[in-house]
Design an enzyme around this catalytic site. Sequence first.
Site, PDB file in Angstrom:
ATOM      1  N   SER A 148       0.839  -1.197   0.000  1.00  0.00           N
ATOM      2  CA  SER A 148       0.000   0.000   0.000  1.00  0.00           C
ATOM      3  C   SER A 148       0.869   1.241   0.000  1.00  0.00           C
ATOM      4  O   SER A 148       2.024   1.213   0.460  1.00  0.00           O
ATOM      5  CB  SER A 148      -0.895   0.016   1.248  1.00  0.00           C
ATOM      6  OG  SER A 148      -1.537   1.260   1.408  1.00  0.00           O
ATOM      7  N   TYR A 161      -1.534  -0.208  10.607  1.00  0.00           N
ATOM      8  CA  TYR A 161      -1.729  -0.596   9.208  1.00  0.00           C
ATOM      9  C   TYR A 161      -0.473  -0.279   8.403  1.00  0.00           C
ATOM     10  O   TYR A 161       0.018  -1.122   7.637  1.00  0.00           O
ATOM     11  CB  TYR A 161      -2.932   0.136   8.623  1.00  0.00           C
ATOM     12  CG  TYR A 161      -3.174  -0.171   7.158  1.00  0.00           C
ATOM     13  CD1 TYR A 161      -3.591  -1.442   6.762  1.00  0.00           C
ATOM     14  CD2 TYR A 161      -2.981   0.798   6.177  1.00  0.00           C
ATOM     15  CE1 TYR A 161      -3.813  -1.734   5.423  1.00  0.00           C
ATOM     16  CE2 TYR A 161      -3.201   0.521   4.838  1.00  0.00           C
ATOM     17  CZ  TYR A 161      -3.623  -0.754   4.464  1.00  0.00           C
ATOM     18  OH  TYR A 161      -3.820  -1.045   3.136  1.00  0.00           O
TER      19      TYR A 161
END
Length: 253
Positions: A148, A161
Amino acid sequence: MNTSLTGTTALVTGASGGIGAATALSLAAQGASIGLVARRKDRLDDIAEQIRAIGGTALVIAADITDQTQAAAAVEQTVQTFGSLDIVVNNAGIMLLGPAESAPVEEWDRMLAINVQGLLYITHAALPHLLAAADGERGTADIINVSSLAGRVPIAGSAVYSLTKTGINAFTEALRQEVAGRHVRVSLIEPGPVATELFTHIRPEILEASQEAFANATLLHAEDIADTITYVVTRPARVVMSEILVRPDGSQW
């Protein structure tokens, strides 16, 4: 495309929706047989039917890859069914946002288990088969790890995250170096914001703030990332796309 995937086998985790489903369909359209791995069998059955409708071949494997035994069994079932394993797309992931101070630790545990441990378990089980496939006619095999933009650009509310995605980045590069001389290509794909159900996993009070932050943002589509992955694995064997960052137009992140 320079290279067809006819005769190859791909295993895609998190294949029940979003990037995983789009990638499975894209690879199947190029001729690959697909092992579909996720927990939601009903969703996998639907993706499998879509693949068969375009003339492809799919195997549904309902499994929780945070369990090492189930992850290894998913890999073995794919190999036993199709005879080889040429491509692994480690896509399964979850994004649970919010300030670290008030975060339920259970959310951190879930992200570490799915985003990191699941990827490690699948990769560990798949490597021997990928190394064997790389010696075949195609002359290469592929591991695609979906990370990501958050692995590069941490922001407030994404601490753990981002930690999981940064860890994936480091693991991918180290693994690439380990197998580079053995014709297994290891590639990192880093999507920016994508319009998938990933946001729906967030706690309601955090989701509202996230939706406001992205209200006027351009979002990528799952098919955009699937196209990128398909491009990577259809390059000639001599070409390794080590890292690709995909941002939406106008992104400030």
